[in-house]
Every structure is written in structure tokens, then in C-alpha cells.
Design a protein around this motif. Structure first.
Motif, PDB file in Angstrom:
ATOM      1  N   LEU A 184       7.354  11.270  -0.704  1.00 52.65           N
ATOM      2  CA  LEU A 184       5.936  11.705  -1.091  1.00 52.65           C
ATOM      3  C   LEU A 184       6.062  12.928  -2.026  1.00 52.65           C
ATOM      4  CD1 LEU A 184       4.340  11.414   2.412  1.00 52.65           C
ATOM      5  CD2 LEU A 184       3.732  10.171   0.562  1.00 52.65           C
ATOM      6  N   TYR A 219       6.673  11.790  -5.849  1.00 51.66           N
ATOM      7  CA  TYR A 219       5.708  11.430  -6.400  1.00 51.66           C
ATOM      8  C   TYR A 219       4.512  12.775  -6.770  1.00 51.66           C
ATOM      9  CZ  TYR A 219       7.293   6.923  -6.654  1.00 51.66           C
ATOM     10  OH  TYR A 219       8.067   5.765  -6.923  1.00 51.66           O
ATOM     11  N   MET A 270       5.855  14.084  -9.850  1.00 49.68           N
ATOM     12  CA  MET A 270       5.587  13.719 -10.696  1.00 49.68           C
ATOM     13  C   MET A 270       4.229  13.813 -11.421  1.00 49.68           C
ATOM     14  SD  MET A 270       7.061   9.634 -10.458  1.00 49.68           S
ATOM     15  CE  MET A 270       6.172   8.932 -11.832  1.00 49.68           C
ATOM     16  N   ALA A 271       3.234  13.789 -10.597  1.00 47.41           N
ATOM     17  CA  ALA A 271       1.961  13.918 -10.901  1.00 47.41           C
ATOM     18  C   ALA A 271       1.439  15.384 -11.400  1.00 47.41           C
ATOM     19  CB  ALA A 271       0.851  13.697  -9.678  1.00 47.41           C
ATOM     20  N   ASN A 324      -6.120  12.009  -4.414  1.00 47.25           N
ATOM     21  CA  ASN A 324      -5.328  11.160  -3.766  1.00 47.25           C
ATOM     22  C   ASN A 324      -5.477  10.704  -2.319  1.00 47.25           C
ATOM     23  OD1 ASN A 324      -1.855  10.973  -2.682  1.00 47.25           O
ATOM     24  ND2 ASN A 324      -2.502   9.664  -4.439  1.00 47.25           N
ATOM     25  N   ASN A 360     -10.675   6.667  -3.843  1.00 50.76           N
ATOM     26  CA  ASN A 360      -9.989   5.392  -3.820  1.00 50.76           C
ATOM     27  C   ASN A 360      -8.702   5.374  -3.599  1.00 50.76           C
ATOM     28  OD1 ASN A 360     -12.538   3.867  -4.332  1.00 50.76           O
ATOM     29  ND2 ASN A 360     -12.259   3.954  -6.491  1.00 50.76           N
ATOM     30  N   GLU A 361      -7.727   6.184  -4.233  1.00 46.67           N
ATOM     31  CA  GLU A 361      -6.594   6.239  -4.092  1.00 46.67           C
ATOM     32  C   GLU A 361      -6.147   6.374  -2.308  1.00 46.67           C
ATOM     33  OE1 GLU A 361      -4.199   8.798  -6.550  1.00 46.67           O
ATOM     34  OE2 GLU A 361      -5.374   8.495  -8.348  1.00 46.67           O
ATOM     35  N   GLY A 362      -6.849   7.157  -1.845  1.00 53.67           N
ATOM     36  CA  GLY A 362      -6.884   7.257  -0.356  1.00 53.67           C
ATOM     37  C   GLY A 362      -6.782   6.150   0.338  1.00 53.67           C
ATOM     38  N   TYR A 363      -7.296   4.912  -0.188  1.00 53.05           N
ATOM     39  CA  TYR A 363      -6.881   3.526   0.357  1.00 53.05           C
ATOM     40  C   TYR A 363      -5.539   2.938   0.357  1.00 53.05           C
ATOM     41  CZ  TYR A 363     -11.864   2.322   1.058  1.00 53.05           C
ATOM     42  OH  TYR A 363     -13.278   2.378   1.382  1.00 53.05           O
ATOM     43  N   LEU A 364      -4.754   3.535  -0.603  1.00 47.96           N
ATOM     44  CA  LEU A 364      -3.457   3.510  -0.618  1.00 47.96           C
ATOM     45  C   LEU A 364      -2.513   4.368  -0.095  1.00 47.96           C
ATOM     46  CD1 LEU A 364      -0.848   1.818  -1.940  1.00 47.96           C
ATOM     47  CD2 LEU A 364      -1.293   3.319  -4.169  1.00 47.96           C
ATOM     48  N   MET A 366      -3.319   6.472   2.452  1.00 48.02           N
ATOM     49  CA  MET A 366      -3.409   6.577   4.019  1.00 48.02           C
ATOM     50  C   MET A 366      -3.108   5.148   4.443  1.00 48.02           C
ATOM     51  SD  MET A 366      -4.318   9.515   4.228  1.00 48.02           S
ATOM     52  CE  MET A 366      -4.440   9.714   5.793  1.00 48.02           C
ATOM     53  N   THR A 367      -2.605   4.351   3.675  1.00 46.61           N
ATOM     54  CA  THR A 367      -1.945   3.030   4.735  1.00 46.61           C
ATOM     55  C   THR A 367      -0.688   2.737   4.070  1.00 46.61           C
ATOM     56  OG1 THR A 367      -2.808   1.657   2.588  1.00 46.61           O
ATOM     57  CG2 THR A 367      -4.061   1.610   4.470  1.00 46.61           C
ATOM     58  N   LEU A 368       0.109   3.910   3.696  1.00 47.56           N
ATOM     59  CA  LEU A 368       1.692   3.973   3.638  1.00 47.56           C
ATOM     60  C   LEU A 368       2.206   4.066   4.757  1.00 47.56           C
ATOM     61  CD1 LEU A 368       1.817   6.301   0.497  1.00 47.56           C
ATOM     62  CD2 LEU A 368       2.313   3.928   0.336  1.00 47.56           C
ATOM     63  N   LEU A 386     -13.121   7.180   4.452  1.00 46.49           N
ATOM     64  CA  LEU A 386     -13.263   6.881   2.932  1.00 46.49           C
ATOM     65  C   LEU A 386     -14.281   6.042   2.520  1.00 46.49           C
ATOM     66  CD1 LEU A 386      -9.326   6.061   2.636  1.00 46.49           C
ATOM     67  CD2 LEU A 386     -10.499   8.042   2.129  1.00 46.49           C
ATOM     68  N   LEU A 422      -7.177   2.864   8.881  1.00 44.59           N
ATOM     69  CA  LEU A 422      -8.059   3.987   7.996  1.00 44.59           C
ATOM     70  C   LEU A 422      -9.261   4.031   8.994  1.00 44.59           C
ATOM     71  CD1 LEU A 422      -8.372   2.014   4.457  1.00 44.59           C
ATOM     72  CD2 LEU A 422      -7.018   3.979   5.097  1.00 44.59           C
ATOM     73  N   LYS A 438       1.776   0.133   9.443  1.00 40.16           N
ATOM     74  CA  LYS A 438       1.592   0.183   8.187  1.00 40.16           C
ATOM     75  C   LYS A 438       2.699  -0.447   7.414  1.00 40.16           C
ATOM     76  CE  LYS A 438      -1.781   3.859   8.735  1.00 40.16           C
ATOM     77  NZ  LYS A 438      -1.939   5.299   8.399  1.00 40.16           N
ATOM     78  N   ASN A 474     -11.760  -2.371  -3.614  1.00 40.37           N
ATOM     79  CA  ASN A 474     -11.831  -1.473  -4.702  1.00 40.37           C
ATOM     80  C   ASN A 474     -10.505  -1.269  -5.039  1.00 40.37           C
ATOM     81  OD1 ASN A 474     -12.695  -0.121  -1.998  1.00 40.37           O
ATOM     82  ND2 ASN A 474     -11.058   1.324  -3.278  1.00 40.37           N
ATOM     83  N   SER A 475     -10.172  -0.685  -6.428  1.00 40.89           N
ATOM     84  CA  SER A 475      -9.082  -0.439  -6.997  1.00 40.89           C
ATOM     85  C   SER A 475      -8.321   0.941  -6.390  1.00 40.89           C
ATOM     86  CB  SER A 475      -9.060  -0.206  -8.648  1.00 40.89           C
ATOM     87  OG  SER A 475      -7.900   0.145  -8.996  1.00 40.89           O
ATOM     88  N   TYR A 476      -7.346   0.727  -5.732  1.00 39.53           N
ATOM     89  CA  TYR A 476      -6.589   2.023  -5.405  1.00 39.53           C
ATOM     90  C   TYR A 476      -5.347   2.506  -6.025  1.00 39.53           C
ATOM     91  CZ  TYR A 476      -3.272  -1.064  -2.612  1.00 39.53           C
ATOM     92  OH  TYR A 476      -2.530  -1.945  -2.254  1.00 39.53           O
ATOM     93  N   TRP A 506      -3.407   7.110 -13.738  1.00 41.85           N
ATOM     94  CA  TRP A 506      -2.471   7.671 -14.856  1.00 41.85           C
ATOM     95  C   TRP A 506      -1.076   7.016 -14.987  1.00 41.85           C
ATOM     96  CZ3 TRP A 506       2.040  10.113 -12.812  1.00 41.85           C
ATOM     97  CH2 TRP A 506       1.871  10.530 -11.640  1.00 41.85           C
ATOM     98  N   PHE A 523       8.375   2.590  -1.142  1.00 36.46           N
ATOM     99  CA  PHE A 523       7.594   3.150   0.191  1.00 36.46           C
ATOM    100  C   PHE A 523       7.822   1.774   1.347  1.00 36.46           C
ATOM    101  CE2 PHE A 523       6.133   7.187   0.043  1.00 36.46           C
ATOM    102  CZ  PHE A 523       5.859   7.670  -1.165  1.00 36.46           C
ATOM    103  N   TYR A 524       7.720   0.688   0.703  1.00 40.30           N
ATOM    104  CA  TYR A 524       7.884  -0.560   1.452  1.00 40.30           C
ATOM    105  C   TYR A 524       9.187  -1.240   1.306  1.00 40.30           C
ATOM    106  CZ  TYR A 524       2.576   0.209   1.676  1.00 40.30           C
ATOM    107  OH  TYR A 524       1.619   0.416   1.720  1.00 40.30           O
TER     108      TYR A 524
END
Lengths: 126, 266, 231
Positions: free
Chosen positions: B5, B8, B11-12, B72, B76-80, B82-84, B265, C52, C72, C81-83, C87, C100-101
Motif C-alpha cells: 500500500l 502505491y 507512486m501517487a 482513494n 469511487n476509488e474507495g470501492y477498490l 476498501m475491497t483489497l 461510499l 463495504l 476479500k 461505477n468505475s473504481y 492517473w 494485491f491478489y
């Protein structure tokens, strides 16, 4: 192969019928290999479990058999195929006669119309 | 997971800050060069640009800390994110550590650039003299200076943790509403800081009131008299560190609770 | 053991009851349609399974465990939606998923991306909406997960893309994994489904196999749905 399904009957039954047709008409040759379940499912855009169920039913009818390591094959027993063919023919004829009766033609009249039709075609072709 | 984590996160952030840091260092070197060559106008210009960059780095660090968390984790990115397959703790800590490192590195780069320009202005020798004299004139011996330095370091690190975690807690609390979340976040900030100030005033008043009580005043004085100036100073420093630590834990727990049990979210 | 089990799942938001004591079980190797009109609780149910959302009461078990970092790791979720990080480049997102997976199948992902002529060097930001959705689908389906939760995957998508998505789901079929597809567009996916679950006002109104439903009602799931949810 093109697959058509009606929405009001289970797909596995319809697949069963269409496979049977393919075997009986020679599209799937006697003793020939049947494509894998996944391939058929992709081709027909249906659930693999449905394909599996249809093929299992065909195995029960004896039209298809599984060879443990090499997959599924159409039966080589031509008599079984012929029997299925005539059974299908009978069903089609029954349906046809029913429909003709619905518009008023009895069995003998229907047969007469068919032979007359054949003679006309034969004349047109000669 | 924490390492991944953080990778990344770096990186950001890196894609924004590395160019900024590079620009600042280059600007410092360039204006020092102009200074050395006694070219007044370009030097002035160079220093001006450097100052702008320094302010820019400070402002952007603040904004980025908030933006990374908000985008993040809460958009929207939270959907990714927070499911990691990572615990909420590692998710929060990765952002916290990287933001804190960013603050510290920014500080170092900024100080470095000031030193470069100052050095060119006054000569490096005189800057070194300045430091040595400050050291010598301090009323503490070298052992105490080391302790003092460590404490300052701890304060700075904990201070930045506390600030960042406060931001995180406020943003997490914004999930309690569905509309105008930034307003809720801002409101939480006002609420929390107000509560802290009230508590601080209360404590100060209590201490002052106690101070008027002769017996307690005597007790307090004799307690403090046991320590040297350095000791008293230490007492104060460690209290500050302790309080900051407690605040950090409280803010962290708020953030953690919101993200694990009250995630909302949209 | 069922791959997904919901027991008396109840979720309340303020005054709204999104899920009302929902019970369901899904065995491995099934492709299940979660069907219902908007607001019936489909998304809520899926979000609870992904961790979630936390239920107000009741519990969810995935492969026998409660939602957490371990589950998970075996659940692959495709939200509406797009997640993706806008960038980042597509190649970065692939590395991200791989990092991660542990069940991420790099070869599958690369193959699917090249089949669709998607340039992995492009940034997510530069992709069209349709392409972005495809990239997201590819990343989700390229994992060898035990449970795939797809929330409205064919909603705003053109027919050709719809076919591609359904075909991908069939191609990825694995008897040890299950796919849950939540949608209100039943006609297009009916023949891909093993089972269907109807959600009405947060309750499980029906849970049946597609074959049974067609045999018993003599109509398609789509037609029966219209009956059940007539306005």
C-alpha cells in the motif's frame, strides 16, 4: 452451429433436442467426438451446467457415451441413431397432422395432397 | 500489505513532488550561482521563484494529504481500496506514514534549499560558525542537547501524525451525511478543535485555581524544585509529547471506526 | 459448504429498510442472477458481501468466514461505477491487481486485453467509458476467485459488449467458483444463469433454478419477473 432457444421451456431440454437433431441428421457423425462442454456453452451462449445436463440426458438415451480420458462421443450403434431418427420423425408427423386437422384436413386427405404435390414437383423438375 | 500500500502511495505522490523538489533544488543552486557571480537581478528573481516553490510545496503537501485520503478511500476509488485483502489498519497507516514522510522530506528539502541560498549569500563558513556558536551558548551540556534533539524529533513526528490523523478523522466523519460532505468534514474540524480548546482552557483554569491554594501551591513548587531547569523543561516536553500521543490515538480510533463499521461510499 | 450464505440479513438506513431478513445460500459452480427493480436491495446485499457495508443484524459468510481481509482475497467484485485510479496506466493497474491478489491470472488478463485491442500503455483517464468498463471487467474476471460479485455489469453497455461480457462469464466458468450477477435486464442473461433470486423490497421473494421456473411456470424468467413485479 446456430442455436435457437424459446424462452418458455428449459434450455437443457431444447439443447437435448437440438443435439439429437444434429446426431440424427449426421451433423455429429456416429462415433464422432463431441466438443467439450465449455466450447459448446460458449458457442451457444448458455450456461455450462445446462449443456452438461443435456448431454447427460443424451447419455441416458444411449445416443452419446463418455470415454473416461478422451471425452464424449456419439454412439457408433447406428440402430440407436436410426431409432431416434424415426421417433423424431413420428413426433414431427403427429404435430403436422394435428395442425392439418386444425384447418380441416383429415389424414387421408393430407396424404393425397402430399402425393399430388410430389407429382407436380417431379413434372417441374423434368 | 502495508508495504504494498505504501509503495502505491509513494507512486501517487512521487509523480507530483519529485518534480517540485527537483525544481526547488535547481532554483536554489541557480540563484546561488547568480549570487556568487554578483548578478543582482537574476539572483533576486531566482530567490523569488524559490520562495514561491517553497510556499507551493507547503500548500500542496497539505492539499495532497487530504486529497489522497478523500479520493482513494471515500470516492469511487474507495470501492477498490476498501475491497483489497488488507486490514483497515494497514490502509490507514500506509497513508499516514507516507504523508508524514512527505512532510519531513519536504521540510528537509526546503531547509536544504534555504541553506544553499543562505550559504551563497553569507558564505558557508559563516553559517557553520552560527550553528557552532548557538550550540556553545546553549545552557545545556551535550548529553542534554542530544535528549533535546530527540525530543524535538519526536514532537515533530508526532505533531505531523496528529495533524494528519485529525484531517483523516474529520474526513471519515463526513460519511455520516450523504450530501455536502466537505461541509461536514470542515464542521467536524471546527467542532474537534473547539472542544480541545475548551478542555485546554478548563485544565489551565483548574491549575491556576489550584495555584491560589497555598498548600497545593507549596506542594507543586517543592515538586518542581526537585528538578533542575533542564528537568522542568523535560517535564513540559514529555507532557506535550504525551498529550499529542493521546490525541493521535483518539483521532486514529475515530478514523478506524468510521472506515470499518460506518463505511458509506456513494 | 456453500460459497455464500446470508442469514437473516437486515440493513437499515435511518428510516429505510434496505434488506429485510434476507436468507440465501449459493453453492460453488453456480451462475446466479440477483434480480429485482431499482431499490430492491441488490446493491446493498452485494456491498455487505464485499465488506463495504456492515449489516444492522444477521450475518454473511463467504466460504465459511465473515467478511474481512481473507474473504476479500477470494471475492472478486465489479461495482457499477468505475473504481480505477484515473492517473494510472492500464499496465499499472494490472501490476496493482497482481500485487494485491494472489489469484490474479496475468496471462488471462493480457490475453483478454489484446483480444479487445486495448493499449496497456494508455492512462485510464484517456480511455472511453466503454473501454474503461471493459478494462475493469477484465481485471475482475482475470482473477481465479471463488466468488464473483458483478453489480449491474451489462446495464449501460452496448449489445456487442454485452455479448462479450456474457461470453467471458461462460468462458471463465469454474465448478469451484460461483458468479452472482445483479441486474434488472433479465432477458439478455437468462440463458447463462443456473439459478435466480428475486429481491422485492429487500426481501427474498423467490429462489429457484431457471430450469425449474420455466418448467413449472411455462414461461421465461423475464416473463415471470414482469408478473411478480407488475407496477
Amino acid at each position: 452451429m446456430t442455436w435457437t432457444f424459446t424462452p418458455d421451456r428449459p434450455i437443457y431440454l431444447q439443447l437435448q433436442e437440438q443435439f439429437k437433431l444434429a446426431i440424427v441428421s449426421g451433423l455429429f457423425k456416429p462415433g464422432g467426438k463431441i466438443p467439450a462442454v465449455r466450447e459448446l456453452a460458449e458457442d451457444a451462449s448458455v450456461n455450462p451446467n445446462t449443456v452438461q445436463r443435456a448431454l447427460t440426458e443424451l447419455e441416458r438415451d444411449g445416443l452419446v457415451h463418455t470415454q473416461r480420458t478422451s471425452g464424449r462421443f456419439v454412439t457408433e450403434d447406428v440402430t440407436v441413431i436410426e431409432k431416434a431418427k424415426s421417433e423424431m420423425a413420428m413426433e414431427l408427423i403427429d404435430v403436422f397432422l394435428e395442425k392439418m386437422a386444425a384447418i380441416g384436413y383429415g389424414k387421408s386427405e393430407t396424404v393425397k395432397i402430399i402425393s399430388e404435390k410430389e407429382e407436380v414437383s417431379a413434372h417441374a423438375n423434368s | 500489505m502495508l508495504g504494498k500500500l505504501m509503495k502505491y502511495e509513494f507512486m501517487a505522490l512521487g509523480r507530483i513532488f519529485l518534480p517540485l523538489f527537483a525544481a526547488l533544488i535547481i532554483m536554489s543552486l541557480v540563484s546561488s550561482l547568480f549570487g556568487y557571480l554578483q548578478l543582482t537581478i537574476p539572483t533576486g528573481l531566482g530567490i523569488f521563484v524559490a520562495v514561491v516553490l517553497i510556499i507551493g510545496i507547503a500548500v500542496i503537501s497539505f492539499i495532497i494529504t487530504i486529497q489522497r485520503f478523500w479520493t482513494n478511500l471515500l470516492s469511487n476509488e474507495g470501492y477498490l481500496t476498501m475491497t483489497l485483502p488488507a486490514s483497515v489498519d494497514s490502509i490507514i497507516l500506509s497513508k499516514l506514514f507516507v504523508s508524514a514522510i512527505l512532510f519531513i522530506v519536504s521540510g528537509i528539502v526546503v531547509m536544504g534549499s534555504i541553506l544553499i541560498m543562505g550559504g551563497a549569500w553569507m558564505g558557508f563558513g559563516s553559517i557553520l560558525d552560527m550553528f557552532i556558536r548557538a550550540f556553545e551558548n546553549a545552557p545545556f551540556n551535550s548529553y542534554q542537547m542530544v535528549i533535546f534533539l530527540l525530543q524535538s524529533l519526536a514532537s515533530v513526528i508526532l505533531g505531523s501524525f496528529s495533524f494528519i490523523l485529525l484531517m483523516y478523522a474529520c474526513m471519515s466523519l463526513s460519511m455520516l451525511v450523504n450530501k455536502n460532505r466537505w461541509l461536514m468534514a470542515f464542521g467536524s474540524y471546527i467542532a474537534i478543535t473547539t472542544i480541545l480548546q475548551v478542555v485546554a482552557v478548563l485544565i489551565a483554569t483548574i491549575i491556576a485555581a489550584l495555584g491560589f491554594h497555598d498548600r497545593l501551591d507549596g506542594v507543586l513548587n517543592s515538586f518542581l524544585m526537585n528538578f533542575s531547569l533542564f528537568g522542568q523543561f523535560q517535564f513540559l516536553s514529555w507532557s506535550v509529547v504525551g498529550v499529542t500521543l493521546v490525541l493521535c490515538v483518539v483521532y486514529y480510533l475515530i478514523t478506524r471506526h468510521m472506515l470499518s463499521k460506518r463505511l458509506n461510499l456513494q | 459448504m456453500p460459497i455464500l450464505k446470508c442469514s437473516s440479513l437486515h440493513k437499515v438506513y435511518g428510516h429505510t429498510v434496505a434488506l429485510r431478513n434476507a436468507d440465501l445460500e449459493i453453492e460453488p459452480g453456480r451462475i446466479v442472477g440477483l434480480l429485482g427493480p431499482n431499490g430492491s436491495g441488490k446493491s446493498t446485499l452485494i456491498k455487505i458481501c464485499t465488506g463495504l457495508l456492515t449489516p444492522s443484524s444477521g450475518f454473511v459468510q463467504i466460504g465459511g468466514s465473515n467478511p474481512g481481509p481473507e474473504t476479500k482475497g477470494i471475492v472478486s467484485y465489479l461495482p457499477e461505477n468505475s473504481y480505477l485510479n484515473s492517473w494510472m496506466k492500464v499496465s499499472h493497474m494490472i501490476s496493482f491487481f497482481k500485487d494485491f491478489y494472489s489469484d490474479f491470472n496475468m496471462a488471462k488478463a493480457t490475453e483478454m486485453l489484446s483480444n479487445l485491442n486495448i493499449n496497456t500503455n494508455s492512462t485510464i483517464k484517456s480511455l472511453s467509458k466503454g473501454t474503461k468498463e471493459k478494462v475493469q471487467l477484465i481485471l475482475v474476471m482475470a482473477r481465479d476467485a471463488k466468488l464473483y460479485l458483478l453489480d449491474e455489469p451489462i446495464g449501460g453497455v452496448d449489445p456487442a459488449a454485452r455479448d462479450y461480457i456474457l461470453n467471458t462469464i461462460i468462458k471463465n466458468y469454474n465448478p469451484e467458483a460461483s458468479v452472482v450477477i445483479s441486474t434488472h435486464l433479465i432477458y439478455d442473461i437468462e440463458q447463462v444463469l443456473d439459478d435466480v433470486i428475486f429481491l422485492k423490497n429487500g426481501e427474498v421473494a423467490l429462489s429457484s433454478s431457471v430450469d425449474d421456473l420455466r418448467e413449472q411456470r411455462g414461461m421465461s424468467v423475464d416473463a415471470y419477473f414482469r408478473e411478480v413485479f407488475k407496477c
